[in-house]
Design a protein around this motif. Sequence first.
Motif, PDB file in Angstrom:
ATOM      1  N   ALA A 259       0.831  -1.192   0.000  1.00 10.47           N
ATOM      2  CA  ALA A 259       0.000   0.000   0.000  1.00 10.47           C
ATOM      3  C   ALA A 259       0.869   1.245   0.000  1.00 10.47           C
ATOM      4  CB  ALA A 259      -0.915  -0.012   1.222  1.00 10.47           C
ATOM      5  N   THR A 260       0.296   2.374  -0.393  1.00 12.50           N
ATOM      6  CA  THR A 260       1.046   3.616  -0.398  1.00 12.50           C
ATOM      7  C   THR A 260       0.698   4.423   0.830  1.00 12.50           C
ATOM      8  OG1 THR A 260      -0.605   4.961  -1.520  1.00 12.50           O
ATOM      9  CG2 THR A 260       0.823   3.604  -2.904  1.00 12.50           C
ATOM     10  N   ASP A 261       1.602   5.369   1.185  1.00 16.72           N
ATOM     11  CA  ASP A 261       1.366   6.161   2.383  1.00 16.72           C
ATOM     12  C   ASP A 261       0.331   7.256   2.153  1.00 16.72           C
ATOM     13  OD1 ASP A 261       4.486   8.078   2.143  1.00 16.72           O
ATOM     14  OD2 ASP A 261       2.797   7.867   0.777  1.00 16.72           O
ATOM     15  N   GLN A 262      -0.250   7.353   0.960  1.00 14.51           N
ATOM     16  CA  GLN A 262      -1.267   8.360   0.686  1.00 14.51           C
ATOM     17  C   GLN A 262      -2.536   8.118   1.496  1.00 14.51           C
ATOM     18  OE1 GLN A 262      -1.792   8.145  -3.547  1.00 14.51           O
ATOM     19  NE2 GLN A 262       0.088   9.249  -4.001  1.00 14.51           N
ATOM     20  N   ILE A 263      -2.727   6.908   2.003  1.00 17.20           N
ATOM     21  CA  ILE A 263      -3.934   6.607   2.775  1.00 17.20           C
ATOM     22  C   ILE A 263      -3.708   6.792   4.266  1.00 17.20           C
ATOM     23  CG2 ILE A 263      -4.713   4.961   1.043  1.00 17.20           C
ATOM     24  CD1 ILE A 263      -3.912   2.734   2.981  1.00 17.20           C
ATOM     25  N   ASP A 264      -2.456   6.983   4.705  1.00 18.58           N
ATOM     26  CA  ASP A 264      -2.180   7.161   6.127  1.00 18.58           C
ATOM     27  C   ASP A 264      -2.875   8.416   6.641  1.00 18.58           C
ATOM     28  OD1 ASP A 264      -0.644   4.967   5.798  1.00 18.58           O
ATOM     29  OD2 ASP A 264       1.276   5.901   6.277  1.00 18.58           O
ATOM     30  N   GLY A 265      -3.482   8.302   7.817  1.00 21.70           N
ATOM     31  CA  GLY A 265      -4.162   9.436   8.423  1.00 21.70           C
ATOM     32  C   GLY A 265      -5.632   9.541   8.071  1.00 21.70           C
ATOM     33  N   VAL A 266      -6.083   8.763   7.092  1.00 26.39           N
ATOM     34  CA  VAL A 266      -7.494   8.782   6.689  1.00 26.39           C
ATOM     35  C   VAL A 266      -8.311   7.963   7.686  1.00 26.39           C
ATOM     36  CG1 VAL A 266      -9.142   8.152   4.886  1.00 26.39           C
ATOM     37  CG2 VAL A 266      -6.877   9.042   4.265  1.00 26.39           C
ATOM     38  N   SER A 267      -9.490   8.449   8.056  1.00 26.73           N
ATOM     39  CA  SER A 267     -10.355   7.749   9.009  1.00 26.73           C
ATOM     40  C   SER A 267     -11.501   7.044   8.290  1.00 26.73           C
ATOM     41  CB  SER A 267     -10.918   8.729  10.039  1.00 26.73           C
ATOM     42  OG  SER A 267      -9.888   9.259  10.851  1.00 26.73           O
TER      43      SER A 267
ATOM     44  N   PRO B 239       2.248  -1.234  21.737  1.00 24.00           N
ATOM     45  CA  PRO B 239       0.876  -1.460  21.241  1.00 24.00           C
ATOM     46  C   PRO B 239       0.641  -0.976  19.808  1.00 24.00           C
ATOM     47  CG  PRO B 239       0.901   0.490  22.594  1.00 24.00           C
ATOM     48  CD  PRO B 239       2.306  -0.058  22.619  1.00 24.00           C
ATOM     49  N   PHE B 240       1.700  -0.781  19.047  1.00 26.29           N
ATOM     50  CA  PHE B 240       1.610  -0.446  17.626  1.00 26.29           C
ATOM     51  C   PHE B 240       0.845   0.856  17.378  1.00 26.29           C
ATOM     52  CE2 PHE B 240       2.041  -5.044  17.996  1.00 26.29           C
ATOM     53  CZ  PHE B 240       3.182  -5.256  17.236  1.00 26.29           C
ATOM     54  N   THR B 241       1.068   1.809  18.262  1.00 30.20           N
ATOM     55  CA  THR B 241       0.509   3.145  18.068  1.00 30.20           C
ATOM     56  C   THR B 241       1.518   3.970  17.277  1.00 30.20           C
ATOM     57  OG1 THR B 241       1.498   3.901  20.138  1.00 30.20           O
ATOM     58  CG2 THR B 241      -0.756   3.048  20.238  1.00 30.20           C
ATOM     59  N   ALA B 242       1.067   5.103  16.755  1.00 32.99           N
ATOM     60  CA  ALA B 242       1.972   5.982  16.009  1.00 32.99           C
ATOM     61  C   ALA B 242       3.120   6.437  16.904  1.00 32.99           C
ATOM     62  CB  ALA B 242       1.198   7.183  15.474  1.00 32.99           C
ATOM     63  N   GLU B 243       2.812   6.700  18.184  1.00 34.27           N
ATOM     64  CA  GLU B 243       3.836   7.153  19.124  1.00 34.27           C
ATOM     65  C   GLU B 243       4.887   6.069  19.370  1.00 34.27           C
ATOM     66  OE1 GLU B 243       0.275   9.479  19.369  1.00 34.27           O
ATOM     67  OE2 GLU B 243       0.573   7.320  19.634  1.00 34.27           O
ATOM     68  N   LYS B 244       4.431   4.810  19.492  1.00 34.54           N
ATOM     69  CA  LYS B 244       5.356   3.712  19.750  1.00 34.54           C
ATOM     70  C   LYS B 244       6.275   3.472  18.561  1.00 34.54           C
ATOM     71  CE  LYS B 244       7.060   0.199  21.999  1.00 34.54           C
ATOM     72  NZ  LYS B 244       7.859   0.381  23.234  1.00 34.54           N
ATOM     73  N   ILE B 245       5.728   3.488  17.369  1.00 29.61           N
ATOM     74  CA  ILE B 245       6.540   3.278  16.172  1.00 29.61           C
ATOM     75  C   ILE B 245       7.555   4.406  16.021  1.00 29.61           C
ATOM     76  CG2 ILE B 245       6.502   3.023  13.670  1.00 29.61           C
ATOM     77  CD1 ILE B 245       5.302   0.682  15.317  1.00 29.61           C
ATOM     78  N   LYS B 246       7.135   5.638  16.302  1.00 30.49           N
ATOM     79  CA  LYS B 246       8.046   6.776  16.234  1.00 30.49           C
ATOM     80  C   LYS B 246       9.173   6.613  17.243  1.00 30.49           C
ATOM     81  CE  LYS B 246       8.217  11.813  16.700  1.00 30.49           C
ATOM     82  NZ  LYS B 246       7.440  13.045  17.011  1.00 30.49           N
ATOM     83  N   GLU B 247       8.820   6.167  18.455  1.00 32.32           N
ATOM     84  CA  GLU B 247       9.814   5.952  19.507  1.00 32.32           C
ATOM     85  C   GLU B 247      10.843   4.906  19.089  1.00 32.32           C
ATOM     86  OE1 GLU B 247       9.939   3.618  23.767  1.00 32.32           O
ATOM     87  OE2 GLU B 247       8.116   4.723  23.259  1.00 32.32           O
ATOM     88  N   LEU B 248      10.386   3.802  18.507  1.00 27.51           N
ATOM     89  CA  LEU B 248      11.294   2.736  18.083  1.00 27.51           C
ATOM     90  C   LEU B 248      12.226   3.204  16.968  1.00 27.51           C
ATOM     91  CD1 LEU B 248       8.809  -0.279  18.107  1.00 27.51           C
ATOM     92  CD2 LEU B 248      10.742   0.065  19.652  1.00 27.51           C
ATOM     93  N   LYS B 249      11.683   3.976  16.038  1.00 31.34           N
ATOM     94  CA  LYS B 249      12.498   4.476  14.932  1.00 31.34           C
ATOM     95  C   LYS B 249      13.546   5.465  15.429  1.00 31.34           C
ATOM     96  CE  LYS B 249       9.209   3.759  11.168  1.00 31.34           C
ATOM     97  NZ  LYS B 249       8.406   4.392  10.087  1.00 31.34           N
ATOM     98  N   GLU B 250      13.164   6.307  16.403  1.00 35.22           N
ATOM     99  CA  GLU B 250      14.117   7.273  16.957  1.00 35.22           C
ATOM    100  C   GLU B 250      15.237   6.561  17.709  1.00 35.22           C
ATOM    101  OE1 GLU B 250      11.720   9.879  19.295  1.00 35.22           O
ATOM    102  OE2 GLU B 250      11.165  11.150  17.581  1.00 35.22           O
ATOM    103  N   LYS B 251      14.890   5.502  18.453  1.00 32.09           N
ATOM    104  CA  LYS B 251      15.909   4.731  19.164  1.00 32.09           C
ATOM    105  C   LYS B 251      16.871   4.072  18.181  1.00 32.09           C
ATOM    106  CE  LYS B 251      13.402   3.566  23.415  1.00 32.09           C
ATOM    107  NZ  LYS B 251      12.833   2.456  24.230  1.00 32.09           N
TER     108      LYS B 251
ATOM    109  N   SER C 265     -10.268   4.415  16.424  1.00 33.47           N
ATOM    110  CA  SER C 265     -11.264   5.297  15.808  1.00 33.47           C
ATOM    111  C   SER C 265     -11.433   5.043  14.316  1.00 33.47           C
ATOM    112  CB  SER C 265     -10.869   6.762  16.035  1.00 33.47           C
ATOM    113  OG  SER C 265      -9.686   7.080  15.310  1.00 33.47           O
ATOM    114  N   GLY C 266     -10.643   4.114  13.774  1.00 32.86           N
ATOM    115  CA  GLY C 266     -10.719   3.826  12.347  1.00 32.86           C
ATOM    116  C   GLY C 266      -9.728   4.613  11.514  1.00 32.86           C
ATOM    117  N   LYS C 267      -8.856   5.369  12.174  1.00 32.67           N
ATOM    118  CA  LYS C 267      -7.844   6.148  11.463  1.00 32.67           C
ATOM    119  C   LYS C 267      -6.675   5.252  11.067  1.00 32.67           C
ATOM    120  CE  LYS C 267      -4.787  10.152  12.058  1.00 32.67           C
ATOM    121  NZ  LYS C 267      -4.363  11.227  12.991  1.00 32.67           N
ATOM    122  N   VAL C 268      -6.206   5.397   9.832  1.00 35.60           N
ATOM    123  CA  VAL C 268      -5.095   4.583   9.348  1.00 35.60           C
ATOM    124  C   VAL C 268      -3.791   5.096   9.954  1.00 35.60           C
ATOM    125  CG1 VAL C 268      -3.843   3.734   7.336  1.00 35.60           C
ATOM    126  CG2 VAL C 268      -6.303   4.138   7.184  1.00 35.60           C
ATOM    127  N   LEU C 269      -3.194   4.276  10.833  1.00 37.91           N
ATOM    128  CA  LEU C 269      -1.916   4.634  11.446  1.00 37.91           C
ATOM    129  C   LEU C 269      -0.772   4.415  10.477  1.00 37.91           C
ATOM    130  CD1 LEU C 269      -2.299   3.079  15.010  1.00 37.91           C
ATOM    131  CD2 LEU C 269      -2.457   5.492  14.378  1.00 37.91           C
TER     132      LEU C 269
END
Length: 223
Positions: A2-10, A151-163, A130-134
């Motif tokens: 899939a492409t990232d164009q759908i990320d953030g869409v609810s 828990p595969f949230t946007a914050e967790k993925i960002k944290e792992l990438k920063e580490k 909420s149905g939003k594409v993370l």
Amino acid sequence: MATDQIDGVSHDLVLLLTSEDRDFLVRNNGDQVKVESLKGKKIWLYFSASWCGPCRQFTPKLVEVYDEFSSKGDFEIIFVSRDKGDQLFNEYFSKMPWLAIPFSDSDKRDHLKKLFKVRGIPSLAMLDESGKVLSSDGVQIIKEYGVEGHPFTAEKIKELKEKEETAKKEQSLRSILVSQSRDYVISADGRKVSFTGAALYPNILDTVDLTSMSLNLVFIVSS
């Protein structure tokens, strides 16, 4: 993929997963699960097929993550088959512990493929409660982080990438070649040789950034 164009869409979960004459999903034993019962959960849409080699390799990794966390009750995976026949679908689905869009509902399966811009499989779209594409790149996330991504949230993925980025930047020659219990290397004839660079130039080893340069290391052992 899939492409990232759908990320953030609810999306509305019920409208997303049901059709005019179907308000349920299925398990591989034939049980039906009402889509309404999934409200408030994170939903992952797994586009895959039995004929796809990379899919067959990835599915066990996804099963491992599902088995680890499904008992928490906060997420569910839904298989969206790209198989060509119901027998192939049933055989492949029998290896999956999660839910699926019924194979008979080809219109919905095709609609989801287009909606999430799936151009290659395996593909995994991760939606929050909420149905939003993370993320539309869930396959790569699972491959890189596995169960550590929970828990595969946007914050967790960002944290792992920063580490991960921080670890790369802080990587030094010393961290690669020596450890707390060993400050030597092994010569060609098997002898332990003190790491001369560590003794003569300790500051250099701590500041070499291997992410920005290529080094050729030569250890000379006098006879």
